[in-house]
Design a protein around this motif. Structure first.
Motif, PDB file in Angstrom:
ATOM      1  N   TYR A  82       0.526  -1.120  -0.134  1.00  0.00           N
ATOM      2  CA  TYR A  82       0.240   0.091   0.249  1.00  0.00           C
ATOM      3  C   TYR A  82       0.870   1.372   0.069  1.00  0.00           C
ATOM      4  O   TYR A  82       0.150   1.830   0.354  1.00  0.00           O
ATOM      5  N   ASP A  83       2.456   1.049  -0.222  1.00  0.00           N
ATOM      6  CA  ASP A  83       3.349   2.517  -0.708  1.00  0.00           C
ATOM      7  C   ASP A  83       3.026   3.220   1.188  1.00  0.00           C
ATOM      8  O   ASP A  83       2.985   4.935   0.699  1.00  0.00           O
ATOM      9  N   LEU A  84       2.476   2.598   1.865  1.00  0.00           N
ATOM     10  CA  LEU A  84       2.962   3.518   3.800  1.00  0.00           C
ATOM     11  C   LEU A  84       4.234   3.098   3.971  1.00  0.00           C
ATOM     12  O   LEU A  84       4.758   1.677   4.118  1.00  0.00           O
ATOM     13  N   HIS A  85       4.794   3.749   4.667  1.00  0.00           N
ATOM     14  CA  HIS A  85       6.300   4.171   5.578  1.00  0.00           C
ATOM     15  C   HIS A  85       5.857   4.032   6.628  1.00  0.00           C
ATOM     16  O   HIS A  85       5.858   5.509   7.274  1.00  0.00           O
ATOM     17  N   TYR A  86       6.491   2.979   7.810  1.00  0.00           N
ATOM     18  CA  TYR A  86       6.794   3.426   8.935  1.00  0.00           C
ATOM     19  C   TYR A  86       7.658   2.729   9.750  1.00  0.00           C
ATOM     20  O   TYR A  86       8.426   2.006   8.866  1.00  0.00           O
ATOM     21  N   GLN A  87       8.394   3.522  10.593  1.00  0.00           N
ATOM     22  CA  GLN A  87       9.721   2.736  11.000  1.00  0.00           C
ATOM     23  C   GLN A  87       8.716   1.380  12.277  1.00  0.00           C
ATOM     24  O   GLN A  87       7.921   2.000  13.511  1.00  0.00           O
ATOM     25  N   PRO A  88       9.833   0.762  11.842  1.00  0.00           N
ATOM     26  CA  PRO A  88       9.420  -0.480  12.989  1.00  0.00           C
ATOM     27  C   PRO A  88       9.529  -0.625  13.960  1.00  0.00           C
ATOM     28  O   PRO A  88       9.109  -1.818  15.126  1.00  0.00           O
ATOM     29  N   GLU A  89      10.293   0.097  14.721  1.00  0.00           N
ATOM     30  CA  GLU A  89      10.989   0.208  16.334  1.00  0.00           C
ATOM     31  C   GLU A  89       9.577   1.148  16.851  1.00  0.00           C
ATOM     32  O   GLU A  89       9.697   1.320  18.156  1.00  0.00           O
ATOM     33  N   SER A  90       9.099   1.774  15.806  1.00  0.00           N
ATOM     34  CA  SER A  90       7.890   3.764  16.532  1.00  0.00           C
ATOM     35  C   SER A  90       6.904   3.831  16.450  1.00  0.00           C
ATOM     36  O   SER A  90       6.296   4.019  17.484  1.00  0.00           O
ATOM     37  N   GLU A  91       6.643   2.717  14.846  1.00  0.00           N
ATOM     38  CA  GLU A  91       5.469   3.046  15.002  1.00  0.00           C
ATOM     39  C   GLU A  91       4.284   1.964  14.879  1.00  0.00           C
ATOM     40  O   GLU A  91       3.447   2.333  13.343  1.00  0.00           O
ATOM     41  N   THR A 223      -3.465   9.592  10.899  1.00  0.00           N
ATOM     42  CA  THR A 223      -3.973   8.637  10.696  1.00  0.00           C
ATOM     43  C   THR A 223      -4.114   7.035  11.714  1.00  0.00           C
ATOM     44  O   THR A 223      -1.914   7.302  11.647  1.00  0.00           O
ATOM     45  N   ILE A 224      -4.024   6.716  12.546  1.00  0.00           N
ATOM     46  CA  ILE A 224      -4.121   5.183  13.210  1.00  0.00           C
ATOM     47  C   ILE A 224      -4.992   4.175  11.933  1.00  0.00           C
ATOM     48  O   ILE A 224      -5.909   4.417  11.811  1.00  0.00           O
ATOM     49  N   VAL A 225      -3.436   3.835  11.204  1.00  0.00           N
ATOM     50  CA  VAL A 225      -4.063   2.325  10.708  1.00  0.00           C
ATOM     51  C   VAL A 225      -4.461   0.807  11.841  1.00  0.00           C
ATOM     52  O   VAL A 225      -3.080   0.736  12.423  1.00  0.00           O
ATOM     53  N   ILE A 226      -5.539   0.251  11.569  1.00  0.00           N
ATOM     54  CA  ILE A 226      -5.703  -0.957  11.627  1.00  0.00           C
ATOM     55  C   ILE A 226      -6.230  -1.789  10.793  1.00  0.00           C
ATOM     56  O   ILE A 226      -6.344  -2.163   9.679  1.00  0.00           O
ATOM     57  N   ASN A 227      -5.017  -2.649  11.376  1.00  0.00           N
ATOM     58  CA  ASN A 227      -5.249  -4.302  10.485  1.00  0.00           C
ATOM     59  C   ASN A 227      -5.081  -4.981  11.030  1.00  0.00           C
ATOM     60  O   ASN A 227      -4.791  -5.506  12.005  1.00  0.00           O
ATOM     61  N   GLY A 237      -8.711 -16.795  14.992  1.00  0.00           N
ATOM     62  CA  GLY A 237      -8.432 -17.575  16.323  1.00  0.00           C
ATOM     63  C   GLY A 237      -7.007 -17.145  16.912  1.00  0.00           C
ATOM     64  O   GLY A 237      -6.668 -17.279  18.435  1.00  0.00           O
ATOM     65  N   TRP A 238      -5.954 -16.711  15.958  1.00  0.00           N
ATOM     66  CA  TRP A 238      -4.882 -16.537  16.351  1.00  0.00           C
ATOM     67  C   TRP A 238      -4.830 -15.006  16.862  1.00  0.00           C
ATOM     68  O   TRP A 238      -3.862 -14.989  17.785  1.00  0.00           O
ATOM     69  N   ARG A 239      -5.503 -14.330  16.911  1.00  0.00           N
ATOM     70  CA  ARG A 239      -6.228 -13.004  16.966  1.00  0.00           C
ATOM     71  C   ARG A 239      -4.374 -12.026  17.008  1.00  0.00           C
ATOM     72  O   ARG A 239      -3.854 -11.967  18.239  1.00  0.00           O
ATOM     73  N   ILE A 240      -4.306 -11.422  15.685  1.00  0.00           N
ATOM     74  CA  ILE A 240      -3.146 -10.785  15.720  1.00  0.00           C
ATOM     75  C   ILE A 240      -3.504  -9.446  14.729  1.00  0.00           C
ATOM     76  O   ILE A 240      -3.869  -9.915  13.553  1.00  0.00           O
ATOM     77  N   GLY A 241      -3.394  -8.682  15.493  1.00  0.00           N
ATOM     78  CA  GLY A 241      -3.822  -7.763  14.298  1.00  0.00           C
ATOM     79  C   GLY A 241      -2.417  -6.566  14.450  1.00  0.00           C
ATOM     80  O   GLY A 241      -1.424  -6.671  15.084  1.00  0.00           O
ATOM     81  N   PHE A 242      -2.560  -5.722  13.683  1.00  0.00           N
ATOM     82  CA  PHE A 242      -1.613  -4.087  13.854  1.00  0.00           C
ATOM     83  C   PHE A 242      -2.304  -3.306  14.224  1.00  0.00           C
ATOM     84  O   PHE A 242      -2.756  -2.479  12.849  1.00  0.00           O
ATOM     85  N   LEU A 243      -1.637  -2.060  14.425  1.00  0.00           N
ATOM     86  CA  LEU A 243      -1.492  -0.489  14.816  1.00  0.00           C
ATOM     87  C   LEU A 243      -0.503   0.135  13.796  1.00  0.00           C
ATOM     88  O   LEU A 243       0.435  -0.393  14.311  1.00  0.00           O
ATOM     89  N   PHE A 244      -0.618   1.175  13.080  1.00  0.00           N
ATOM     90  CA  PHE A 244       0.051   1.375  12.188  1.00  0.00           C
ATOM     91  C   PHE A 244      -0.013   3.552  12.558  1.00  0.00           C
ATOM     92  O   PHE A 244      -1.342   3.932  12.521  1.00  0.00           O
ATOM     93  N   ALA A 245       0.648   3.693  13.393  1.00  0.00           N
ATOM     94  CA  ALA A 245       0.649   5.364  13.865  1.00  0.00           C
ATOM     95  C   ALA A 245       1.768   6.331  13.913  1.00  0.00           C
ATOM     96  O   ALA A 245       3.199   5.499  13.644  1.00  0.00           O
ATOM     97  N   PRO A 246       1.559   7.677  13.534  1.00  0.00           N
ATOM     98  CA  PRO A 246       2.968   8.100  13.950  1.00  0.00           C
ATOM     99  C   PRO A 246       3.538   8.011  15.372  1.00  0.00           C
ATOM    100  O   PRO A 246       2.574   7.961  16.363  1.00  0.00           O
ATOM    101  N   GLU A 247       4.976   8.214  15.545  1.00  0.00           N
ATOM    102  CA  GLU A 247       6.005   7.907  17.163  1.00  0.00           C
ATOM    103  C   GLU A 247       5.372   8.624  17.936  1.00  0.00           C
ATOM    104  O   GLU A 247       5.083   8.142  19.348  1.00  0.00           O
ATOM    105  N   TYR A 248       4.493   9.719  17.187  1.00  0.00           N
ATOM    106  CA  TYR A 248       4.357  10.693  18.550  1.00  0.00           C
ATOM    107  C   TYR A 248       2.610  10.096  19.483  1.00  0.00           C
ATOM    108  O   TYR A 248       2.269  10.424  20.744  1.00  0.00           O
ATOM    109  N   LEU A 249       2.185   9.322  18.418  1.00  0.00           N
ATOM    110  CA  LEU A 249       0.338   8.137  18.675  1.00  0.00           C
ATOM    111  C   LEU A 249       0.919   7.525  19.302  1.00  0.00           C
ATOM    112  O   LEU A 249       0.456   6.680  20.250  1.00  0.00           O
ATOM    113  N   THR A 250       2.194   6.158  18.501  1.00  0.00           N
ATOM    114  CA  THR A 250       2.165   4.744  19.515  1.00  0.00           C
ATOM    115  C   THR A 250       2.927   4.803  20.698  1.00  0.00           C
ATOM    116  O   THR A 250       2.489   4.229  21.209  1.00  0.00           O
ATOM    117  N   LYS A 251       3.666   6.564  20.689  1.00  0.00           N
ATOM    118  CA  LYS A 251       4.264   6.201  22.441  1.00  0.00           C
ATOM    119  C   LYS A 251       2.927   5.948  23.417  1.00  0.00           C
ATOM    120  O   LYS A 251       3.301   5.214  24.247  1.00  0.00           O
TER     121      LYS A 251
END
Length: 384
Positions: A82-91, A223-227, A237-251
């Motif tokens: 989807y051409d989305l760019h997030y930092q794995p360490e913080s976003e 934007t907060i992306v839920i996937n 049933g494995w219950r794995i989701g992801f939340l992507f957002a800028p660091e100022y939000l994810t922290k």
């Protein structure tokens, strides 16, 4: 002692989807078009990765946000797809399914009296959390706009109390998506406003007409992306989701997540890594089959003279109950299941703007679709 229970909790109800499903689940020979559960098994290589994790004793806590290898895989996945760019360490935060991601996002950004704009009809999982935060859900009737929650529809409802706009696309229950241009218009309008976007994109891998576009590609900073993997890899049933957002939000969101669940299931995280890497295109086989079913169901429903918008994605049709049937959606669904043993979800489960409709899930075999639709056609002949 019940009088001591939090009144906001007492005021919310069990999901109308589950309520109706539980009501009819014990019927013999039931053909169920109700629950949004893929009818494909989790891919074998993903299951093998989970088994290996157990055998290698990968059963301890992970980093609160999830293992770094999984976060890297998740950010690489959304970048490639989807051409989305997030930092794995913080976003990115690995969550216990998309449901937990929605919960911790709302609990971080909402406060007493905040307003949240929601399209109506809509999946019932948002409103209870909003209300428990003391915030106000504001539903926007999109029934006469082909179920599209466009800027034109939401503008009249935006106030100085609007804190968040929910964009759940592809949509549950309608299967409708927004175009890239429609998303860009929304992004341009709110770029200078103190409004967050919560983009629930759990069905992003199941689109039929066009490749999925995320509004985060236009306005990442708000934007907060839920996937997650429930729909794309049949891993509910494995219950794995992801939340992507800028660091100022994810922290800050991470603090809520930490005190909520500590971390996502370690074994499921290993399976998720396999799904996002070796299984990056696992959804394609399922999507091809869903598309065949979509075409078949659309042909059958329109052949019955029913009013329906053809879905762009997910695996649902949201169908208008004919005016000739003098029943509300719950009573209609109850009558249908008792007379034909075919179960659908009453539209009232999806807010007041779902009344007069029913949701049909085509996440089931073609044989069951054919048999169930034959029975439904006979049922409708009594009325129209």
């Amino acid at each position: 002692m019940e009088h001591l229970i939090n009144q906001r909790v007492k005021n919310i109800e069990i999901s109308g989807i589950r309520k109706f499903f539980n009501l009819v689940a014990d019927l013999d020979d039931l053909i169920s078009f109700t629950i949004g559960q893929p009818d494909f098994p989790t891919p074998n290589h993903v299951k093998a990765a989970g088994i290996q994790a157990i055998e290698e004793d990968f059963t301890s806590y992970t980093h609160n946000a999830g293992t770094l290898e999984l976060r890297k895989a998740a950010t690489q996945f959304v970048q490639k797809k989807y051409d989305l760019h997030y930092q794995p360490e913080s976003e990115v935060i690995v969550t216990m399914g998309a449901s937990e991601a929605i919960d911790i996002a709302f609990r971080t950004i909402l406060s007493e009296g905040s307003e949240v704009l929601l399209p109506g009809p809509i999946y019932p999982g948002y409103e209870p959390i909003i209300r428990m935060m003391g915030s106000v859900p504001v539903h926007v009737d999109i029934r006469n706009n082909q179920f599209r929650f466009t800027l034109e529809m939401m503008k009249p409802y935006i106030t100085d109390k609007t804190r968040c706009i929910v964009l759940p696309y592809p949509s549950n229950p309608t299967g409708v998506s927004l175009s890239s241009n429609e998303l860009k218009e929304i992004a341009e309008f709110i770029k200078d406003k103190d409004i967050f976007i919560l983009a629930d994109e759990i069905y992003s891998e199941l689109t039929f007409e066009h490749k999925h576009t995320s509004i985060a590609s236009f306005i990442k900073d708000k934007t907060i992306v839920i996937n997650g993997l429930s729909k794309s890899h049949s891993m509910t049933g494995w219950r794995i989701g992801f939340l992507f957002a800028p660091e100022y939000l994810t922290k800050h969101i991470l603090k809520v997540h930490q005190y909520n669940v500590s971390c996502a299931n370690s074994i499921a995280q290993k399976a998720a890594y396999e799904a996002l890497t070796a299984g990056i295109n696992d959804a394609e086989v399922m999507k091809e089959e869903y598309n065949k079913r979509r075409e078949y169901v659309y042909m059958r429903l329109t052949g019955m003279g029913l009013d329906v918008v053809k879905p762009d994605g997910a695996f649902y049709f949201f169908v208008k109950i004919p005016d000739a049937i003098p029943l509300n959606s719950f009573d209609f669904a109850l009558k249908l299941v008792h007379e034909t043993k075919v179960a659908v979800v009453p539209g009232s489960a999806f807010s007041e703007f779902g009344e007069g409709y029913f949701r049909l899930s085509f996440a089931c075999s073609m044989a069951n679709l054919e048999l169930g639709l034959n029975k439904m056609e006979s049922f409708f002949r009594q009325w129209v």
